[in-house]
Design an enzyme around this catalytic site. Sequence first.
Site, mmCIF file in Angstrom:
data_model
loop_
_atom_site.group_PDB
_atom_site.id
_atom_site.type_symbol
_atom_site.label_atom_id
_atom_site.label_comp_id
_atom_site.label_asym_id
_atom_site.label_seq_id
_atom_site.Cartn_x
_atom_site.Cartn_y
_atom_site.Cartn_z
ATOM 1 C CE LYS A 191 -0.077 -3.747 -7.109
ATOM 2 N NZ LYS A 191 0.310 -4.347 -5.811
ATOM 3 N N GLY A 244 -1.027 5.863 -2.830
ATOM 4 C CA GLY A 244 0.308 5.418 -2.453
ATOM 5 C C GLY A 244 1.282 6.577 -2.481
ATOM 6 C CD GLU A 266 -5.165 9.575 -0.378
ATOM 7 O OE1 GLU A 266 -4.053 10.078 -0.075
ATOM 8 O OE2 GLU A 266 -5.704 8.663 0.249
ATOM 9 C CB CYS A 300 -1.908 9.640 3.113
ATOM 10 S SG CYS A 300 -3.668 9.359 3.295
ATOM 11 C CD GLU A 399 3.709 10.350 3.037
ATOM 12 O OE1 GLU A 399 3.976 9.741 1.998
ATOM 13 O OE2 GLU A 399 2.561 10.699 3.353
HETATM 14 P P1 NAI Z 1 4.106 2.546 -3.193
HETATM 15 O O1 NAI Z 1 3.535 3.785 -3.752
HETATM 16 O O2 NAI Z 1 5.295 1.937 -3.863
HETATM 17 O O3 NAI Z 1 2.967 1.402 -3.141
HETATM 18 C C1 NAI Z 1 1.591 1.630 -3.137
HETATM 19 C C2 NAI Z 1 0.916 0.685 -4.129
HETATM 20 O O4 NAI Z 1 1.401 0.952 -5.439
HETATM 21 C C3 NAI Z 1 1.203 -0.799 -3.897
HETATM 22 O O5 NAI Z 1 0.066 -1.548 -4.249
HETATM 23 C C4 NAI Z 1 2.332 -1.073 -4.860
HETATM 24 O O6 NAI Z 1 2.426 -2.422 -5.230
HETATM 25 C C5 NAI Z 1 1.927 -0.209 -6.037
HETATM 26 N N1 NAI Z 1 3.038 0.179 -6.922
HETATM 27 C C6 NAI Z 1 4.329 0.409 -6.599
HETATM 28 N N2 NAI Z 1 5.043 0.733 -7.685
HETATM 29 C C7 NAI Z 1 4.189 0.712 -8.737
HETATM 30 C C8 NAI Z 1 4.330 0.955 -10.139
HETATM 31 N N3 NAI Z 1 5.502 1.281 -10.661
HETATM 32 N N4 NAI Z 1 3.241 0.858 -10.917
HETATM 33 C C9 NAI Z 1 2.042 0.549 -10.391
HETATM 34 N N5 NAI Z 1 1.853 0.285 -9.083
HETATM 35 C C10 NAI Z 1 2.907 0.373 -8.255
HETATM 36 O O7 NAI Z 1 4.440 2.816 -1.674
HETATM 37 P P2 NAI Z 1 5.435 1.991 -0.699
HETATM 38 O O8 NAI Z 1 6.726 1.721 -1.377
HETATM 39 O O9 NAI Z 1 4.709 0.838 -0.172
HETATM 40 O O10 NAI Z 1 5.657 3.066 0.438
HETATM 41 C C11 NAI Z 1 6.598 4.112 0.239
HETATM 42 C C12 NAI Z 1 6.111 5.391 0.841
HETATM 43 O O11 NAI Z 1 4.949 5.814 0.158
HETATM 44 C C13 NAI Z 1 5.695 5.330 2.287
HETATM 45 O O12 NAI Z 1 6.775 5.443 3.155
HETATM 46 C C14 NAI Z 1 4.770 6.495 2.370
HETATM 47 O O13 NAI Z 1 5.525 7.674 2.518
HETATM 48 C C15 NAI Z 1 4.103 6.528 1.020
HETATM 49 N N6 NAI Z 1 2.776 5.880 1.048
HETATM 50 C C16 NAI Z 1 1.670 6.682 1.051
HETATM 51 C C17 NAI Z 1 0.422 6.115 1.157
HETATM 52 C C18 NAI Z 1 -0.805 6.944 1.188
HETATM 53 O O14 NAI Z 1 -1.772 6.567 1.822
HETATM 54 N N7 NAI Z 1 -0.865 8.051 0.474
HETATM 55 C C19 NAI Z 1 0.238 4.666 1.298
HETATM 56 C C20 NAI Z 1 1.459 3.913 1.208
HETATM 57 C C21 NAI Z 1 2.671 4.523 1.115
#
Ligand code: NAI
Length: 495
Positions: A191, A244, A266, A300, A399
């Site tokens: 996804k 994420g 991660e 990240c 972050e």
């Molecule tokens: P997020 O963690 O919500 O999204 C990342 C992925 O998880 C996307 O594919 C999203 O659709 C999916 N996702 C979201 N909620 C979910 C759920 N309940 N169950 C399963 N999958 C789910 O991150 P978002 O909202 O895009 O960004 C928020 C913050 O997260 C950023 O500001 C950053 O601080 C952090 N982040 C960290 C990343 C990393 O590389 N470790 C990458 C992206 C965001």
Amino acid sequence: MGVAVSLEPSVKSFVGTPARKMLIDGKWVAAASGKTFDTLNPATGEVLAHVAEGDQEDIDRAVKAARRAFDDGKWAAMRPAERQRLLLAIADLIERHGKELAQLETLDNGKSLNESQNVDIPAAAETFRYYAGWVTKNYGETIPSDPAFFNFTLREPVGVCGQIIPWNFPLLMAAWKLGPALACGNTVVLKPAEQTPLTALRLGELLQEAGIPDGVVNIVPGFGPTAGGALVHHPQVDKIAFTGSTEVGKEIHRETSSTLKRVSLELGGKSPNIVFSDADVEAAVQGAIMGVFFNQGEVCCAGTRLFVEQKLHDQFADTLAKHAASLKVGDGLDPETRVGPLVSQEQYERVTGYLEIGKKEGAKALTGGARAKGLERGYFVAPTVFTGVKNSMRIAQEEIFGPVVSVLPFKDENDAVFQGNNTLYGLAAGVWTRDVSKAHRVARALRAGTVWVNCYNVFDPAAPFGGYKQSGYGRELGRYALDLYTQVKSVWMRI
Ligand code: NAI
Ligand code: MG
């Protein structure tokens, strides 16, 4: 704004109407609901493409397809040399379509073409090529035991893997997930992030062209709580791999307990980058820039807490601010751009919100601190250098995920390590010094999954990557990722 490159015809047709479909069981299909969502170009805020919106029913179909493709053995029991050949073919196809994929990535994510073309796309190809090598080397062991028996181990695939990836390195994160999963004989439902689904969908076409059998990789774009949640809860999914936010990582950790899925996470970071006064200062400035402004800081492992030894602090912060101010911010398609827009309005608001929080907490922006000047539309934030920051402030603990660095002073080695480790996270860290012994001591003392000495943001598919503490668990890349995607069977035979 400079002159943007002209788009490849294949890119123009890919983002054109009709809506992009999802890949389930080797077929490109619309969502069961018929719904679509828009993905935007962050440089303009305009709609780039419409994409089928996956939800529970689509995930269920995709998981069942992956389950069949796993259980019938056509993938897991394929001759290793043949599976290796297919993974190598994927790497070649990514390279052959490199220009097109880089443009698509820049359009969808905003990152500069300079980065998508020179980093993301080649690294994605290299990741598949690296894991192709492991297909034929996934050895078990023969184990000394009672001579009346012969005991050996088999490293077998885990089964159906649900892989949920973020928007900051869309194609590269797909490669980090798919490479080891496929090498070990698993099948996958991937996804992509709702902000950046396009290169994963294009990759799906390339996987088909390479000859990956139907159902082995299914790609279902959609939103987190719906499509992502359905994958996390599906009883026929054996493993979830997630990159994420820490918040969602914790939710996945909780939600998978009822089915005891294997999980690898991660997550976020607030990585310390530590500069001692005996460092090569010019190199450290460049490293600090690379550490925090690469990919607009949407990384990240970004070195967002820059600790500088007291006597070097002021001079270092000023030099860094001058360099940061000179970075060209603009449309990623402009070849001169070094810092593109943030991925979305939401991310723009999050990051500019932190700029205000920082100022309220008493930090001072030596440069930046607001929207980038001269760019009326799109999600542009000026590279920002904060001083007057305490490690306890929110901007030093949470972050931000944007082009924002906090410069903090430290007294001595112990203080640097103490402050560096004083965070919930533990993804990465940097150390700059000419003293070899100090470099070794500090590298050991830092509680982080990666430590870079006199460099930053260096990656190789062969080197493991992952977090300590609340940055997650499990190691991606290298042979360590094989542990995430295999389980060990112990076989006893009476002789
Ligand atoms: P997020 O963690 O919500 O999204 C990342 C992925 O998880 C996307 O594919 C999203 O659709 C999916 N996702 C979201 N909620 C979910 C759920 N309940 N169950 C399963 N999958 C789910 O991150 P978002 O909202 O895009 O960004 C928020 C913050 O997260 C950023 O500001 C950053 O601080 C952090 N982040 C960290 C990343 C990393 O590389 N470790 C990458 C992206 C965001
Ligand atoms: Mg987008």
